[in-house]
Design a protein around this motif. Structure first.
Motif, short mmCIF file in Angstrom:
data_model
loop_
_atom_site.label_atom_id
_atom_site.label_comp_id
_atom_site.label_asym_id
_atom_site.label_seq_id
_atom_site.Cartn_x
_atom_site.Cartn_y
_atom_site.Cartn_z
N LEU A 175 0.74 10.34 -15.35
CA LEU A 175 -0.11 9.20 -15.66
C LEU A 175 -1.58 9.57 -15.59
N LEU A 176 -1.94 10.38 -14.59
CA LEU A 176 -3.34 10.82 -14.48
C LEU A 176 -3.73 11.63 -15.72
N GLY A 177 -2.84 12.50 -16.17
CA GLY A 177 -3.11 13.25 -17.40
C GLY A 177 -3.26 12.33 -18.59
N MET A 178 -2.43 11.29 -18.69
CA MET A 178 -2.52 10.34 -19.79
C MET A 178 -3.84 9.59 -19.78
N VAL A 179 -4.33 9.25 -18.58
CA VAL A 179 -5.64 8.59 -18.46
C VAL A 179 -6.72 9.46 -19.08
N PRO A 207 -8.00 6.00 -10.03
CA PRO A 207 -8.12 6.08 -8.56
C PRO A 207 -6.81 5.79 -7.84
N LEU A 208 -6.01 4.90 -8.42
CA LEU A 208 -4.72 4.60 -7.79
C LEU A 208 -3.79 5.81 -7.86
N CYS A 209 -3.85 6.52 -9.00
CA CYS A 209 -3.05 7.75 -9.11
C CYS A 209 -3.49 8.76 -8.06
N ASN A 226 0.81 -1.21 0.00
CA ASN A 226 0.00 0.00 0.00
C ASN A 226 0.84 1.26 0.00
N GLY A 227 2.12 1.11 -0.21
CA GLY A 227 2.97 2.27 -0.30
C GLY A 227 2.88 2.92 -1.67
N VAL A 228 3.43 4.12 -1.74
CA VAL A 228 3.36 4.88 -2.99
C VAL A 228 3.95 4.11 -4.17
N PRO A 229 5.14 3.52 -4.04
CA PRO A 229 5.69 2.79 -5.20
C PRO A 229 4.81 1.65 -5.67
N ALA A 230 4.21 0.91 -4.71
CA ALA A 230 3.37 -0.23 -5.11
C ALA A 230 2.08 0.24 -5.77
N LEU A 231 1.48 1.28 -5.22
CA LEU A 231 0.24 1.82 -5.82
C LEU A 231 0.51 2.31 -7.24
N PHE A 232 1.60 3.02 -7.38
CA PHE A 232 1.91 3.56 -8.70
C PHE A 232 2.24 2.44 -9.70
N ASP A 233 2.94 1.42 -9.20
CA ASP A 233 3.25 0.28 -10.06
C ASP A 233 1.98 -0.40 -10.55
N ARG A 234 1.00 -0.58 -9.68
CA ARG A 234 -0.29 -1.19 -10.09
C ARG A 234 -1.01 -0.29 -11.09
N VAL A 277 0.34 1.78 -13.24
CA VAL A 277 1.03 1.67 -14.52
C VAL A 277 0.62 0.40 -15.25
N ARG A 278 0.59 -0.73 -14.49
CA ARG A 278 0.24 -1.99 -15.12
C ARG A 278 -1.20 -1.98 -15.65
N LEU A 279 -2.10 -1.35 -14.90
CA LEU A 279 -3.49 -1.25 -15.38
C LEU A 279 -3.58 -0.39 -16.64
N PHE A 280 -2.86 0.71 -16.65
CA PHE A 280 -2.88 1.59 -17.83
C PHE A 280 -2.31 0.87 -19.05
N ASN A 281 -1.16 0.26 -18.87
CA ASN A 281 -0.54 -0.45 -20.00
C ASN A 281 -1.34 -1.67 -20.42
N GLY A 282 -2.15 -2.20 -19.50
CA GLY A 282 -2.98 -3.35 -19.81
C GLY A 282 -4.32 -3.00 -20.42
N GLY A 283 -4.51 -1.73 -20.74
CA GLY A 283 -5.75 -1.31 -21.41
C GLY A 283 -6.90 -1.01 -20.48
#
Length: 751
Positions: free
Chosen positions: A56-60, A38-40, A15-23, A25-31
């Motif tokens: 990333l939020l802007g890219m969304v 919400p994770l951002c 639940n730390g910042v790096p893990a949230l951001f990593d998830r 990124v994976r969701l974004f890249n996974g379509g």
């Protein structure tokens, strides 16, 4: 925009910042960009200055087409990371979508200042410029991208789009071909095929669409375009097979139904086109292409239910600036004015006019001294066709001491008819160019040094305005095939006369008007009649009784005209109306319309199509030809007069409605020109009930056929040559086109 992917930092606690951001990124890249948002937000709550989360939020929001929401997120990301070129490009894209073009381009310039050798930035800039309508700048940006990365398939693809917008069709085709070489995809084959179709390179386009459906068997556009090109190539049977595949994929698509109707009309008859067109119209009542085709086949089959509404709808769309190519229907519309026709034709040809405007002003030049003037005729109808019937005598009569004649045939199907053979023999050079694209065809014509090119098609089937728009000849003329203005800026002149192109209507033509002295229409005085004239009984006509006749195409018969004919039958006992039976549905419907108006259906007799000499001979069994309005007969009227049959017309207010008046005036029967429906009906009734009056007209017509100018082919040709010489001379002197009246030759000098 080049494909953007987020790049995560190393993860740590769940639940730390790096893990949230990593998830995220994976969701974004996974379509799944919306699930990443919400994770951002959670990341930013814990770490408000996390530049990558803002990015990333802007890219969304960019991917979700929410530029207004993307803007503040990306601006915050840029403030935290001002030298990140990806953020600058994203901001440029967002600002362009928000209409802030100057700021958008500025952000790309900033990115290029940081990374001038990055091909993707040049590519993204080109895409934004293209979206802003800056197509020349977009082309330059894509060229820079390709100089840096020659294998950038998307840059080749979008370069092709920019070239299409710049009307550089040949270069666009080459760019699409390069994109396919690098990354062959169905979507790119589809683009290439569409460009080739636009260039009239139909066999090549066909191969592309075949490739599309091989790669993607469920590609609707591929199957539809596959069928459409086969239709243009004269293979409706094969076209229908492809279109039926498209229909299985999209049974409720108006586009599919529209194309299916065209194929059905060619394979199973006009009536078969009605059902899919009615379905398409119900699905897309505001689609002009559907409405126009429906209107055409309603008129062809005399299907008048709902006709008033469709007529009103098409006129409303036309006057609003919509474009469609079904011009024969346009000419038959009862409420279209000459000014409407100009507006509609210019709107239809606007892309060509814009694309080739720079070519409209050519450097003046005359024919080299010592050689004949070179006349070119561009036509699809040098065959068993009305234009061929009228013009072949003119081609034969041209003065070969002064003119060298070229035919450029654009008919896309094999033709070995006697009419084609006679036309071929009439020219010094007969060149088939139907298989060439517009660029190649125009280059070929120009290569022959043609001094004046005559377009005998206008806005009719198989026309090739793209050839004319490219200015293959310094002087270009529209004549005969289409009775109205072309709206094509590359056409300098139109041939008319005092009837069809009166002075007061000059502003309703895009061309300069040249008025012929006798009649606008050429006629061939070598037309032959069949050796035997069929009896009335053989033609299905009664042995006794008056025979009103109209062998004009059925789409020219409107309810108002038909009402008048039915009143004539009611007021003329024992009379019949002899019509052209184009199809069973038209015959059935017209008989039903007659019965609804109190006329026995059997009083309508229908003629089948026959070889030309037999068709001419049939006119001898009729008593009076009744012309149509607003679209008169042209060739049919001169055919009737040539056979000795008087013609009654009502003069209209535009070219197509004034043709018969011109013919009648030239043959010396002006009293058969009426100016209102009551006058038309009254005179028709008099002629049917006063045998002496009609016989006097017949006798005068018989005498005038050989003495009046209408059927003097050599006289007409000499006038035509005078007109052409004057046009060419003006151009040679560096003078712009200007309308004029052709001086009349004395009868003794017309041989």
């Amino acid at each position: 925009m080049s494909k953007q992917q987020a790049h995560p930092s190393p993860s740590s606690a769940a639940n730390g910042v790096p893990a949230l951001f990593d998830r995220a990124v994976r969701l974004f890249n996974g379509g799944q960009p919306d699930q990443a948002a919400p994770l951002c937000q959670q990341v930013l709550q814990q770490q408000p200055n996390h530049a990558h989360a803002w990015q990333l939020l802007g890219m969304v929001h960019v991917v979700g087409n929410r530029p207004a929401e993307a803007l503040p997120a990306l601006q915050r990301a840029l403030a935290l990371n001002p030298r990140q070129t990806q953020i600058l490009c994203l901001l440029g894209t967002v600002l362009a979508r928000l209409g802030q073009s100057e700021q958008a381009i500025d952000h790309f310039r900033q990115a290029l200042a940081l990374a001038p050798q990055d091909a993707n930035i040049w590519y993204d800039l080109g895409n934004v410029q293209h979206g802003l309508g800056q197509h020349l700048q977009a082309l330059a940006s894509h060229d820079r991208a390709l100089a840096l990365a020659p294998g950038h398939a998307d840059a080749w693809l979008n370069r092709g789009h920019a070239l299409l917008e710049l009307h550089r069709l040949g270069d666009a085709i080459a760019s699409f071909e390069r994109a396919i070489d690098l990354r062959p995809r169905a979507s790119t084959w589809l683009l290439l095929g569409s460009a080739l179709e636009q260039a009239q390179r139909l066999p090549d386009a066909l191969a592309c669409f075949e490739k599309v459906v091989a790669l993607e068997p469920d590609n609707l556009d591929g199957w539809l375009k596959f069928g459409g090109v086969l239709l243009q190539l004269g293979r409706p049977d094969l076209a229908l097979e492809r279109i039926e595949v498209a229909q299985r994929l999209a049974p409720q698509s108006p586009r599919v139904l529209l194309t299916q109707a065209a194929a059905l009309a060619k394979t199973r008859g006009d009536a078969a086109a009605l059902m899919p067109l009615l379905q398409a119209h119900a699905l897309a009542p505001d689609d002009l292409s559907v409405s126009m085709q429906l209107l055409y086949f309603m008129l062809k089959t005399a299907h008048w239910e709902g006709l008033t509404e469709v007529l009103a709808q098409t006129l409303r769309h036309w006057r609003a600036g919509a474009r469609d190519a079904n011009t024969l229907t346009l000419l038959a519309h009862p409420d279209v004015s000459a000014a409407d026709l100009l507006q509609i034709a210019q709107a239809y040809h606007a892309p060509l006019n814009d694309a080739f405007r720079a070519m409209h002003a050519k450097v003046a030049r005359g024919a080299p001294a010592g050689r004949r003037l070179r006349l070119g005729y561009l036509s699809s109808d040098l065959r068993h066709h009305a234009v061929g019937f009228l013009m072949t005598g003119v081609f034969e009569a041209h003065d070969r001491q002064r003119f060298e004649t070229f035919a450029f045939s654009i008919y896309p199907q094999p033709d070995r008819s006697p009419e084609r053979q006679r036309a071929q023999a009439a020219f010094d050079h007969f060149i088939d160019i139907h298989h060439l694209g517009d660029d190649e065809a125009a280059a070929l014509i120009a290569g022959h040094g043609i001094d004046l090119l005559v377009d005998l098609n206008g806005l009719t089937t198989f026309s090739r305005p793209g050839i004319l728009a490219r200015r293959p000849a310094p002087v270009q003329v529209q004549y005969l095939g289409f009775p109205g203005t072309s709206g094509l800026a590359a056409i300098d002149y139109i041939l008319g006369d005092r009837w069809v192109t009166p002075v007061e209507q000059a502003q309703a033509f895009s061309e300069h008007i040249v008025r012929m002295p006798d009649c606008f229409q050429a006629n061939d005085d070598q037309r032959r009649f069949a050796a035997a004239t069929p009896t009335r009984r053989e033609l299905g006509l009664p042995d006794q009784g008056f025979v009103f006749c109209c062998l004009n195409n059925s789409y020219k018969i409107l309810p108002g005209v038909f009402d008048g004919w039915m009143r004539l039958l009611q007021n003329t006992p024992g009379s019949v109306l002899w019509l052209l039976g184009d199809n069973d549905t038209a015959r059935s419907n017209l008989r039903a319309h007659a019965q609804a108006r109190g006329v026995a259906p059997e009083r309508l007799v229908f003629a089948e199509r026959r070889p030309y000499d037999q068709y001419l001979a049939r006119y001898r069994q009729a008593d009076l030809f009744l012309d149509t309005l607003p679209f008169n007969g042209g060739t049919t009227v001169s055919d009737a007069l040539w056979a000795g049959l008087p013609v009654l017309t009502q003069v209209g207010d535009r070219f197509a409605g004034r043709m018969a008046a011109s013919l009648l005036d030239c043959i010396g029967l002006p009293e058969l020109i009426t100016h209102s429906q009551p006058e038309y009906e009254a005179l028709a009734h008099r002629l049917a009930t006063e045998p002496g009056l009609l016989q006097g007209l017949r006798d005068r017509l018989a005498a005038n056929i050989r003495t009046r100018p209408l059927f003097d082919t050599r006289r007409f040709t000499r006038h035509l040559e005078r007109a052409f010489e004057h046009m060419i001379e003006r151009h040679a002197q560096g003078l712009p086109p200007q309308g004029f009246d052709v001086a009349e030759l004395p009868l003794a000098q017309s041989a």
